[in-house]
Structures are given as C-alpha cells and as structure tokens.
Design a protein around this motif. Sequence first.
Motif, short mmCIF file in Angstrom:
data_model
loop_
_atom_site.label_atom_id
_atom_site.label_comp_id
_atom_site.label_asym_id
_atom_site.label_seq_id
_atom_site.Cartn_x
_atom_site.Cartn_y
_atom_site.Cartn_z
N SER A 1 0.84 -1.20 0.00
CA SER A 1 0.00 0.00 0.00
C SER A 1 0.88 1.25 0.00
N ARG B 1 2.15 4.97 -0.21
CA ARG B 1 1.56 6.25 0.18
C ARG B 1 2.34 7.38 -0.45
N VAL C 1 5.56 8.04 -5.30
CA VAL C 1 4.12 8.24 -5.29
C VAL C 1 3.87 9.72 -4.98
N ASP D 1 -2.22 9.81 -3.78
CA ASP D 1 -2.78 8.47 -3.54
C ASP D 1 -3.17 7.83 -4.86
N GLY D 2 -2.65 6.63 -5.10
CA GLY D 2 -3.06 5.85 -6.25
C GLY D 2 -2.30 6.11 -7.53
N VAL D 3 -1.33 7.02 -7.56
CA VAL D 3 -0.58 7.30 -8.78
C VAL D 3 0.90 7.46 -8.46
N PRO E 1 -0.78 4.02 -12.57
CA PRO E 1 -1.92 3.99 -11.64
C PRO E 1 -1.79 2.80 -10.70
N LEU E 2 -1.92 3.04 -9.40
CA LEU E 2 -1.76 1.99 -8.39
C LEU E 2 -3.08 1.57 -7.76
N GLU E 3 -4.17 2.16 -8.17
CA GLU E 3 -5.45 1.97 -7.49
C GLU E 3 -5.99 0.55 -7.58
N HIS E 4 -5.73 -0.15 -8.66
CA HIS E 4 -6.38 -1.44 -8.86
C HIS E 4 -5.56 -2.61 -8.34
N TYR F 1 1.55 -4.00 -13.24
CA TYR F 1 0.83 -2.75 -13.47
C TYR F 1 0.98 -2.33 -14.92
#
Length: 175
Positions: free
Chosen positions: A106, A108, A129, A132-134, A155-158, A168
């Motif tokens: 996860s 951050r 990073v 959040d999520g990118v 993109p890290l969201e999925h 990714y």
Amino acid sequence: MIPVVDIVGVTSHAKENPISTAVTVLMLVLIALVMVWIFKTFPKARAKFTFGIFAIYLAGAGWLNWQMFKEQPTLSAVSSNAVSDFPNYLAAIKSIDVVMLNKNDSPRPGDRLSFKELQGEQCIYHGKVEQDGVATMNRRACPDGTVTMLNVLVPLEHGGTGDSHNHYKAFVKEG
C-alpha cells in the motif's frame, strides 16, 4: 498530462519573458540617463535627441506589449483546438506492462518505487508516489547503462493486473 485550456490567460511578451522585460526596462532607464547627459553637454541637438528618445520609448513599449493588441481567442476556439489536438496527444502515449520491484502493498504519497519492464529492454523506472493511487516515474535505467529522464505514470489503485498483484500498466508520453 491532459491539455490545459487557460480561459483567462492574458499573454504579452512581458509576462512570458520577465528577464528580457527587466533588461529592456533597465536599458530604457539607461538611455534616459544618457539622454540627460547629452542634453547638458550638447544643448543645440536637444530636439533631435528628444525625438530619438521618444521613438525608442515607443518602440520599447510596443515590443514589451505587442501581444496585448492581438485579439484574444474565444472560449469556443480554444476548446475546439484542445479537442482537435486530443487524438494527437493520445497517440503520443503508449502503455507498457511493468512489475513493482518494491515490497510495498500500500504505497503512500512520498514513497519511492521502482518498476521493471516485463518485455522489451527490461529497463527499470524509478520515481515516487505523488498522490494516492498514482506513481510518477521520472528516470529510466536500462541494462546497457543508459539513464533517461522521462515522464511515466503508473496507476496503483487497482492493485495490479495480470497474474500477480505486482503487475501494473505504465503510461509513457513519447516525444
């Protein structure tokens, strides 16, 4: 990375080139001081020098603000240009499959990450990073020793794609 439309943008040479504007203003002040010296030294040539300084100031002011007199584009013209340029923008973006080298489930904002290409040259992308999520990668190091600065978004969201959660899609802007 998406084309930005500046609706309220006022353009002028002075706004776009502040250093040359400052140099021009300083030169105009210097010219005025030289003209004062010339007026005191050669009082008979005052009319010619006055006309010369007036012309120089007009030319300098026109040069600094020459774009202010152009008609500003309308909102519809600016937006239609952005829409028509969007396919060219998308064509310059390619996606590549990468695997995260870090053991970070996860990430951050502020965490440093590295990704390696699954196919091709097997280059490693380094970055961090930003939000959040990118992840934003700004450096690519290839096995042959070349290091390239570029912009890559991951993109890290999925939580990854493919068979593993570490895979990714990275998006690279070409050119």
